[in-house]
Scaffold this motif. Structure first.
Motif, PDB file in Angstrom:
ATOM      1  N   ARG A 311       0.848  -1.193   0.000  1.00 39.90           N
ATOM      2  CA  ARG A 311       0.000   0.000   0.000  1.00 39.90           C
ATOM      3  C   ARG A 311       0.889   1.251   0.000  1.00 39.90           C
ATOM      4  NH1 ARG A 311      -5.674   0.043   2.042  1.00 39.90           N
ATOM      5  NH2 ARG A 311      -5.158   2.225   2.484  1.00 39.90           N
ATOM      6  N   ILE A 312       0.666   2.116  -0.973  1.00 40.52           N
ATOM      7  CA  ILE A 312       1.471   3.326  -1.104  1.00 40.52           C
ATOM      8  C   ILE A 312       1.286   4.253   0.096  1.00 40.52           C
ATOM      9  CG2 ILE A 312       1.608   5.498  -2.402  1.00 40.52           C
ATOM     10  CD1 ILE A 312       3.240   3.341  -3.622  1.00 40.52           C
ATOM     11  N   ASP A 313       0.056   4.391   0.587  1.00 41.05           N
ATOM     12  CA  ASP A 313      -0.173   5.314   1.695  1.00 41.05           C
ATOM     13  C   ASP A 313       0.591   4.885   2.951  1.00 41.05           C
ATOM     14  OD1 ASP A 313      -1.776   3.075   1.790  1.00 41.05           O
ATOM     15  OD2 ASP A 313      -3.453   4.086   2.783  1.00 41.05           O
ATOM     16  N   GLU A 314       0.703   3.558   3.169  1.00 39.67           N
ATOM     17  CA  GLU A 314       1.453   3.083   4.329  1.00 39.67           C
ATOM     18  C   GLU A 314       2.934   3.439   4.214  1.00 39.67           C
ATOM     19  OE1 GLU A 314       0.700  -1.052   4.702  1.00 39.67           O
ATOM     20  OE2 GLU A 314      -1.395  -0.794   5.354  1.00 39.67           O
ATOM     21  N   ILE A 315       3.497   3.301   3.015  1.00 38.96           N
ATOM     22  CA  ILE A 315       4.900   3.669   2.782  1.00 38.96           C
ATOM     23  C   ILE A 315       5.106   5.159   3.068  1.00 38.96           C
ATOM     24  CG2 ILE A 315       6.702   3.923   1.018  1.00 38.96           C
ATOM     25  CD1 ILE A 315       6.422   1.094   1.772  1.00 38.96           C
ATOM     26  N   LEU A 316       4.180   5.987   2.577  1.00 40.37           N
ATOM     27  CA  LEU A 316       4.308   7.437   2.750  1.00 40.37           C
ATOM     28  C   LEU A 316       4.229   7.837   4.230  1.00 40.37           C
ATOM     29  CD1 LEU A 316       2.120   8.602  -0.273  1.00 40.37           C
ATOM     30  CD2 LEU A 316       4.591   8.909  -0.027  1.00 40.37           C
ATOM     31  N   PHE A 317       3.320   7.213   4.969  1.00 45.82           N
ATOM     32  CA  PHE A 317       3.210   7.537   6.393  1.00 45.82           C
ATOM     33  C   PHE A 317       4.454   7.091   7.166  1.00 45.82           C
ATOM     34  CE2 PHE A 317      -1.516   7.460   5.564  1.00 45.82           C
ATOM     35  CZ  PHE A 317      -1.686   8.827   5.726  1.00 45.82           C
ATOM     36  N   GLU A 318       5.038   5.962   6.774  1.00 43.41           N
ATOM     37  CA  GLU A 318       6.272   5.522   7.423  1.00 43.41           C
ATOM     38  C   GLU A 318       7.407   6.502   7.154  1.00 43.41           C
ATOM     39  OE1 GLU A 318       7.247   1.569   6.232  1.00 43.41           O
ATOM     40  OE2 GLU A 318       5.406   0.673   7.029  1.00 43.41           O
ATOM     41  N   VAL A 319       7.518   6.968   5.908  1.00 40.67           N
ATOM     42  CA  VAL A 319       8.557   7.947   5.555  1.00 40.67           C
ATOM     43  C   VAL A 319       8.313   9.261   6.295  1.00 40.67           C
ATOM     44  CG1 VAL A 319       9.506   9.328   3.659  1.00 40.67           C
ATOM     45  CG2 VAL A 319       9.028   6.903   3.304  1.00 40.67           C
ATOM     46  N   GLN A 320       7.054   9.646   6.395  1.00 40.42           N
ATOM     47  CA  GLN A 320       6.719  10.872   7.120  1.00 40.42           C
ATOM     48  C   GLN A 320       7.207  10.804   8.576  1.00 40.42           C
ATOM     49  OE1 GLN A 320       2.574  11.372   8.104  1.00 40.42           O
ATOM     50  NE2 GLN A 320       2.695  13.622   7.929  1.00 40.42           N
ATOM     51  N   ASP A 321       6.917   9.693   9.255  1.00 37.17           N
ATOM     52  CA  ASP A 321       7.344   9.536  10.652  1.00 37.17           C
ATOM     53  C   ASP A 321       8.861   9.546  10.770  1.00 37.17           C
ATOM     54  OD1 ASP A 321       4.711   9.378  11.406  1.00 37.17           O
ATOM     55  OD2 ASP A 321       4.654   7.178  11.415  1.00 37.17           O
ATOM     56  N   GLU A 322       9.530   8.892   9.858  1.00 35.20           N
ATOM     57  CA  GLU A 322      10.989   8.796   9.908  1.00 35.20           C
ATOM     58  C   GLU A 322      11.639  10.166   9.717  1.00 35.20           C
ATOM     59  OE1 GLU A 322      14.637   6.698   7.406  1.00 35.20           O
ATOM     60  OE2 GLU A 322      12.591   5.910   7.204  1.00 35.20           O
TER      61      GLU A 322
END
Length: 458
Positions: A311-322
């Protein structure tokens, strides 16, 4: 075996096979025609004898025999026998029946089938039943002869066909070599031209001849390949030069600081400052090497990578947190243009590690090159693709640099005051290519940038 010899051999083999099939077929057709022609003659001879002998009852048999005897020296010397119901000879056109051997089995077949053709003792045999309408009696008429003329004719035809076949094959071999040589001339020319091209001079191009046939297309494709190789060589040279320069800068700084530290004794506080400076240069060096490793990994393509539904949105949220954990001043906004009805709209088949690197680089650049350190990410989708837009209001990129921005180590003039090595966007482009997608840049100098990443979803 040379291609010329192989082509000539295959051409000869095909033509020879066609000629053999044609000759054999024609011979058997002629043989069948000759056989039918002779059998029809014997049939006519038998019917004529029956009509004269049976229908014309007043006809003298001796006269008929004299006529038949005279025909024995003609082109087809047919021998005729007439049998009654008891298989007794009632008429023979020769003096002695013993000179006219016949097969009882053939007589039985003639009575059974009313008409029969056979071979007996090197002769053609035709037999038929004939009925005397007045006396209501059946007669069996047997006619046989040796088709000497037909066999001689077939033998001459066979000889003529054999000579013609051998001559044709011989001529085919000669013309095959000539034809192959003429056909391969353009390839020989290309081979000579290719042998003159070296790694030091890839500017030479092959002649495309008439620009119409397959050889011309081959030359054009080869020229295009040479252009791609030349471009790859130039990129490689540029990459090595830029990588060497980028690696040399932190190493030179580290060396210089170490030399300064060793010139004289210093206080613990001074050594701490030097070590802090060395640590900063070391971190720059590590980041550069990691970038080069990521670039090398992306160059391998998708053969060594494991692709799974993500899921693209999950990848984006992980990058956001990092990123927000590493940089407290970064502000990252992620939103959907419309809420997806199902997971497939935002799910792609990809490699999680590479996708994290892709969006980490894009979002980090958006925050880094903006005064407000803000990146706005918008997610939308259609029937085929998932589209991620990463936008900022930073320094922007001039239109002249749009095509160069994805090349390794390329940095715009207005980005020189920011930390970086010019590797991130080239890595992003290769990761998108690996996933079968596209990355589109929309930017104007001083007005920020928009990177649209288009990836096919499940």
């Amino acid at each position: 075996m040379k291609i010329r010899t192989k082509i000539a051999f295959q051409f000869t083999l095909i033509v020879a096979l066609i000629l053999v099939v044609f000759s054999v077929s024609l011979y058997y057709l002629l043989e069948g025609y000759t056989k039918d022609e002779f059998n029809n003659y014997l049939k006519d001879r038998a019917q004529t004898t029956a009509k004269l002998l049976i229908n014309k009852k007043n006809l003298d048999k001796r006269f008929l025999k004299i006529v038949d005897r005279n025909t024995l020296s003609s082109l087809y010397a047919a021998e005729v026998l007439v049998f009654n119901d008891e298989n007794l000879v009632t008429y023979s056109n020769i003096d002695s029946v013993n000179k006219f051997p016949y097969s009882p089995e053939i007589l039985e077949k003639i009575r059974k089938f009313k008409y029969h053709e056979a071979n007996y003792q090197n002769k053609k045999v035709v037999g038929l039943m004939y009925t005397d309408e007045e006396l209501k009696k059946d007669y069996l008429i047997l006619a046989q002869a040796e088709d000497t003329y037909g066999e001689q004719k077939l033998e001459r035809i066979k000889e003529a066909m054999t000579i013609g076949l051998v001559s044709s094959i011989f001529l085919t071999i000669i013309f095959g070599f000539v034809f192959a040589g003429q056909s391969l001339k353009p390839i020989s020319r290309i081979n000579q031209e290719v042998s003159k091209i070296t790694a030091r001079d890839l500017t030479k191009k092959l002649s495309t001849g008439n620009n119409k046939d397959e050889i011309a297309q081959l030359a054009r494709n080869f020229n295009e390949m040479l252009s791609r190789i030349e471009k790859s060589f130039e990129l490689q040279k540029s990459f090595v030069s830029n990588a060497s320069h980028e690696l040399r800068t932190p190493l030179a700084a580290i060396k210089s600081e170490i030399q300064v530290a060793l010139e004289k004794d210093r206080t613990p506080e001074q050594y701490k400052e030097i070590l802090k400076s060395l640590n900063i240069d070391n971190q720059r060096l590590i980041q550069l090497i990691n970038g080069l490793l990521q670039l090398a990994k992306s160059e391998k393509g998708d053969k060594s990578l494991q692709m799974v539904p993500i899921r693209i949105d999950e990848i984006l949220f992980e990058v956001q947190d990092e990123l927000q954990h590493q940089h407290q001043n970064y502000r990252i906004s992620i939103d959907f243009e419309e809420i997806p009805d199902d997971d497939e709209s935002v799910t792609i088949n990809g490699n999680k590690s590479l996708l994290r690197t892709l969006f980490n680089n894009l979002i980090d650049n958006a925050c880094k090159y903006s005064e407000n350190n803000m990146a706005v990410i918008n997610i939308r989708f259609n029937k085929s693709n998932c589209i991620i837009n990463v936008a900022d209001t930073g320094i922007g990129i001039s239109k002249d640099d749009h095509e160069k921005i994805f090349e390794p180590f390329f940095r715009t003039k207005n980005a020189s005051n920011y930390k970086g090595h010019g590797i991130g966007l080239s890595i992003c482009k290769r990761i998108v290519d690996i996933h079968g997608g596209r990355i589109i840049l929309k930017s104007e100098l001083g007005q920020g940038s928009n990177f649209n990443v288009i990836l096919p979803h499940l």
